[in-house]
Design a protein around this motif. Structure first.
Motif, PDB file in Angstrom:
ATOM      1  N   GLY A 126       0.813  -1.207   0.000  1.00 42.47           N
ATOM      2  CA  GLY A 126       0.000   0.000   0.000  1.00 42.47           C
ATOM      3  C   GLY A 126       0.848   1.260   0.000  1.00 42.47           C
ATOM      4  O   GLY A 126       2.015   1.254   0.393  1.00 42.47           O
ATOM      5  N   ASN A 127       0.250   2.361  -0.462  1.00 44.66           N
ATOM      6  CA  ASN A 127       0.942   3.650  -0.449  1.00 44.66           C
ATOM      7  C   ASN A 127      -0.056   4.736  -0.050  1.00 44.66           C
ATOM      8  O   ASN A 127      -1.062   4.931  -0.758  1.00 44.66           O
ATOM      9  CB  ASN A 127       1.536   3.952  -1.813  1.00 44.66           C
ATOM     10  N   PRO A 128       0.201   5.412   1.063  1.00 43.32           N
ATOM     11  CA  PRO A 128       1.369   5.257   1.936  1.00 43.32           C
ATOM     12  C   PRO A 128       1.326   3.928   2.697  1.00 43.32           C
ATOM     13  O   PRO A 128       0.261   3.338   2.887  1.00 43.32           O
ATOM     14  CB  PRO A 128       1.256   6.437   2.893  1.00 43.32           C
ATOM     15  N   ALA A 129       2.524   3.462   3.097  1.00 44.94           N
ATOM     16  CA  ALA A 129       2.627   2.186   3.788  1.00 44.94           C
ATOM     17  C   ALA A 129       2.017   2.281   5.180  1.00 44.94           C
ATOM     18  O   ALA A 129       1.995   3.362   5.788  1.00 44.94           O
ATOM     19  CB  ALA A 129       4.092   1.763   3.882  1.00 44.94           C
ATOM     20  N   PRO A 130       1.512   1.155   5.701  1.00 45.40           N
ATOM     21  CA  PRO A 130       0.971   1.170   7.070  1.00 45.40           C
ATOM     22  C   PRO A 130       2.052   1.581   8.074  1.00 45.40           C
ATOM     23  O   PRO A 130       3.244   1.368   7.850  1.00 45.40           O
ATOM     24  CB  PRO A 130       0.532  -0.282   7.287  1.00 45.40           C
TER      25      PRO A 130
END
Length: 559
Positions: A266-270
């Motif tokens: 995902g972006n932004p990353a968790p």
């Protein structure tokens, strides 16, 4: 030559035949530069030209005079409007128009009088200008996957004609279509007449657009292509998959550290993750990594990581801690055993995978694991085992010393090279190394190296009388002694040899004689059997006794 008056010129215009060029020539000039507008393109010999006049179309069919030149006279400028101070004539009769403007886009006519002919050469003038620059403004902060978002606006300022703008992604042109919307508009400056083109790109991003470069470009009819500086955008999207990455030494052994890293696409990353450590749940924030220190063989197993806000999205990895333990009986010790005894040797292995075992004795490789059911002196030495499992290995060793009472295996003599000496040889076996002594003093003492519990001791003597010589050996376990008779006669050994040879030859002759007699006897016995009716393949008691006698003599001959 005489000069023509104005009235004469007018008369000529009325009376002469008016000839105009067949086609309208177009000249392109650059905005702000000097434009050269050609006249007749050398269609008429310059020596024949009497008058050259330039005029322009003011609109609504009204002409405007610019300048005139009669033969052998200077140019007379008649421009009084916007062209005053901006026009001049070149040596080839071309009109030179400085500081070109968009209002100069009109028809200019060159009229030439040559003899009785009057010709007109109209020229259409276009003024071009490339855009002053190209830039992307109003950029989006980020682009969301699947959502049509205004990416930015590309502006090409002050051009003529109006610029056509092309959007590019990674230098590939974009066009209206699925996920792409391009809207262009043109604004004309009321003072300069120059156009400013604006193009707005709306774009629906994909995950692959991460790090993609967007730019815009335009190519004018004159000049080189203009390209804006590239722009990149953050592409936002939800996490679809995660991966658990394990970083450790290879092989991973007890005492090492293991780094677990949870990677989400995902972006932004968790910003937070859960790590599942064999039944234990650990939450980490503002990092994606967790380190397990000082692992042991009990750390082997399955490890997981998951998203805090979506525990169903998880990834797992198996971790194996390699270990190799060996236990050798008599490890690292000096083992002392008596010859003839047995030695129970065991090697215990505890490993996480299959192993390979090799043995050496005194640094020489053995084909198999040594076994000792009945020890000999030759078994003495340093034994080393190596157990390997991939890149891991373990070694161990023991020293084996086989000991026992020394025994004289052979005591012999032989004649010396000069036939006057006798060499006495005492062959001994035992360990530790036995001490050897003789009952008489000799010369040329010689001792072989002590190898595998064996040693040979030699002395040279010159006997003056017949005597008995003893060889005595001893070590801490006991002693042994043997005696040999030594003759003072040089021929002693030779006579004994002749006696032995004579006995052997005599026994061989006796065997041959007895065999011959047996053959004759058997032949006669078979003849008698025809008369007595005995079976041919039978044997009488006398035959058996004779066979036993032959066998007995044969054995004596062999002895």
């Amino acid at each position: 030559m005489h000069l023509l008056s104005a009235s004469c010129v007018c008369a000529l215009f009325v009376a002469a035949l008016l000839r105009q060029a067949n086609s309208l020539e177009t000249v392109i000039g650059l905005y702000g530069e000097t434009v050269e507008i050609p006249c007749n393109n050398a269609a008429i010999n310059a020596e024949d030209i009497l008058i050259t006049k330039w005029k322009y179309d003011k609109g609504e069919g009204l002409p405007g005079d610019l300048l005139v030149k009669q033969k052998n006279q200077n140019v007379s400028i008649s421009a009084t409007d916007e062209y005053k101070g901006r026009v001049s004539m070149a040596a080839n009769s071309s009109l030179l128009l400085s500081a070109a403007k968009l209002t100069d886009q009109r028809t200019f006519t060159c009229m030439v009088v040559a003899g009785a002919d009057i010709s007109e050469y109209p020229v259409n003038v276009l003024i071009y200008k490339t855009a002053a620059g190209l830039e992307i403004s109003d950029k989006a902060e980020d682009l969301e996957i699947g959502k049509l978002t205004k990416l930015g606006k590309c502006v090409a300022k002050d051009s003529n004609p109006a610029a056509n703008i092309t959007w590019r992604k990674n230098n590939t042109p974009l066009a209206n279509g699925k996920g792409i919307s391009i809207q262009a508009s043109v604004l004309v400056d009321p003072v300069t007449g120059l156009s400013t083109t604006s193009s707005v790109l709306e774009y629906s991003a994909e995950k692959e657009d991460t790090d993609a470069e967007f730019s815009c470009s335009t190519r004018h009819a004159v000049g080189s292509e203009l390209v804006s500086s590239p722009a990149t955008f953050t592409i936002t999207y939800s996490t679809e998959t995660i991966v658990l990455q394990v970083t450790a030494q290879d092989p991973l052994v007890e005492g090492d550290n293991v780094s677990l890293k949870c990677l989400a696409d995902g972006n932004p990353a968790p910003t937070a993750y859960n790590f599942h450590l064999k039944g234990e749940l650990v939450k980490v924030e503002n990092t994606d990594t967790y380190t397990i220190t000082n692992v042991s063989r009990d750390s082997t197993g399955e490890y997981k990581c998951s998203l805090v806000d979506d525990p169903t999205m998880e990834a797992s990895k198996n971790i194996t801690v390699s270990y190799l333990d060996i236990k050798l009986s008599h490890s690292g010790t000096d083992v002392k055993k008596t010859a003839g005894q047995a030695l129970n040797l065991t090697l215990q292995i505890d490993a996480s995978a299959g192993v390979k075992v090799s043995w050496t004795k005194d640094n020489v490789k053995l084909n198999k694991e040594p076994t000792f059911t009945k020890l000999t002196y030759a078994d003495s030495g340093r034994y080393e085992c190596e157990v390997t499992m991939g890149l891991l290995s373990q070694k161990d060793f023991f020293e084996l010393a086989v000991e026992g009472v020394p025994v004289i295996r052979r005591l012999s003599k032989k004649r010396g090279a000069d036939h006057g000496h006798k060499v006495l040889i005492c062959e001994v076996e035992g360990s530790p190394k036995p001490a050897v002594s003789w009952s008489i003093n000799g010369t040329s003492l010689d001792e072989t190296p002590f190898v595998n519990g064996k040693i040979t001791h030699k002395i040279t003597v010159v006997p003056t009388a017949n005597l008995s010589v003893s060889c005595s050996v001893s070590n801490e376990f006991g002693a042994d002694s043997r005696t040999i008779n030594v003759s003072s006669s040089p021929s002693d050994d030779n006579d004994q040899t002749k006696l032995v040879v004579g006995v052997v030859v005599g026994l061989l002759v006796a065997t041959i004689v007895i065999g011959l007699a047996y053959w004759v006897y058997m032949k006669k016995s078979k003849q008698g059997s025809w008369k007595t009716g005995e079976n041919e393949d039978g044997s009488s008691e006398e035959e058996k006794k004779l066979e036993e006698k032959v066998e007995e003599n044969s054995q004596k001959a062999e002895v």
